[in-house]
Design a protein around this motif. Structure first.
Motif: not given
Lengths: 111, 172
Positions: A49-50, A53, A64-68, A70-71
């Motif tokens: 994710s990082k 991002h 906000t790429v990478g939020t999914e 982390q969820l």
């Protein structure tokens, strides 16, 4: 920092978990090693994710790429919490029935 | 060497050492305590990767709740002794060899990718905060969130049914 470092850390944690599952006979320790493997996967998801991002942030500062991812890790933690309650209940029931948590006594399904 | 990289190596060493101690310590209570150390190190990794909310959730859920549950069960069974029978020596050797070959194969297969990850920085720390995660969780992912509440309910019912004594079953 290369993403390889995180991949290798995650592989090492996962392998230690597998070795623990294969070598120990105590059911609780085996369960803890499964938790260790789940956490290795979580570290890898957060690292990817990082990485995505950082790549997207260079193009667009408000991304906000990478939020999914982390969820997704959050939902893995939710499922792990539910799994631990049921698993520990099963282990307690096992201990009440055969007065041990040694998995070598768990061979009744074989015969 | 920048301080983020130093922290990365320290946390990596701590988590790997803790994981090894989880597997190889004889006393189950010590295993639980080392697993808590591993979870703290992993939370440090999350903070280094700008996932602050996940770091706190990891500490609260794993190190705070799940590990206390493990400790309760171990204390309940009075297992804080070192009398666990060991597996056969050849079985253990085979397990370690197969785990090591899995490690070798995965590392050999994945060593060539070129992605990179920057260290911690306050400029792009937005996505790991609870503001962004909560907004996405309650708009795009609200149905999985509600389904997970049903999952918790069923897990609670299952744990109560499994943990009940059999004599109570006969009376009712």
């Amino acid at each position: 920092m290369p993403i390889n470092y995180y991949i290798f850390l995650s592989i090492a944690l996962f392998t230690i978990g597998i070795v623990g599952v294969l070598t120990r006979r105590n059911a609780i320790i085996i369960f803890m090693c499964i938790e260790l493997m789940l956490n290795a996967v979580n570290v890898l998801l957060v690292a990817f994710s990082k990485m995505h991002h950082v790549a997207a942030y260079a193009l667009d500062a408000s991304t906000t790429v990478g939020t999914e991812a982390q969820l997704f890790v959050f939902f893995i933690m939710v499922v792990a919490a539910a799994e631990v309650t049921v698993g520990l209940a099963i282990i307690v029931m096992l201990y009440r029935n055969i007065h041990s948590v040694d998995i070598n006594f768990l061979n009744r399904l074989k015969h | 060497m920048p301080v983020a990289e130093l922290l990365f190596w320290f946390l990596t060493g701590l988590s790997l050492f803790g994981a090894l101690m989880v597997v190889f310590s004889k006393n189950p209570v010590h295993s639980v305590l080392w697993l808590i150390v591993v979870f703290f190190a992993i939370s440090g990794h999350y903070i280094l990767m700008n996932a602050q909310f996940l770091a706190i959730v990891n500490l609260i859920v794993y190190a705070g709740a799940i590990m206390v549950l493990f400790l309760f069960v171990i204390m309940l069974m009075n297992m804080n002794t070192e009398s666990e029978p060991q597996k056969n020596r050849w079985l253990r050797l085979a397990a370690i060899v197969s785990g090591g070959s899995l490690l070798l194969i995965l590392v050999a297969a994945l060593k060539d990718n070129k992605g990179s990850i920057s260290g911690v920085s306050d400029l792009e720390g937005g996505i790991g905060l609870i503001q962004n995660l909560g907004k996405v969780l309650f708009t795009d992912y609200v149905i999985p969130f509600e389904i997970s509440s049903v999952l918790f309910l069923s897990a609670m019912v299952g744990a109560v049914i499994l943990g009940r004594k059999e004599s109570a079953n006969l009376k009712s």
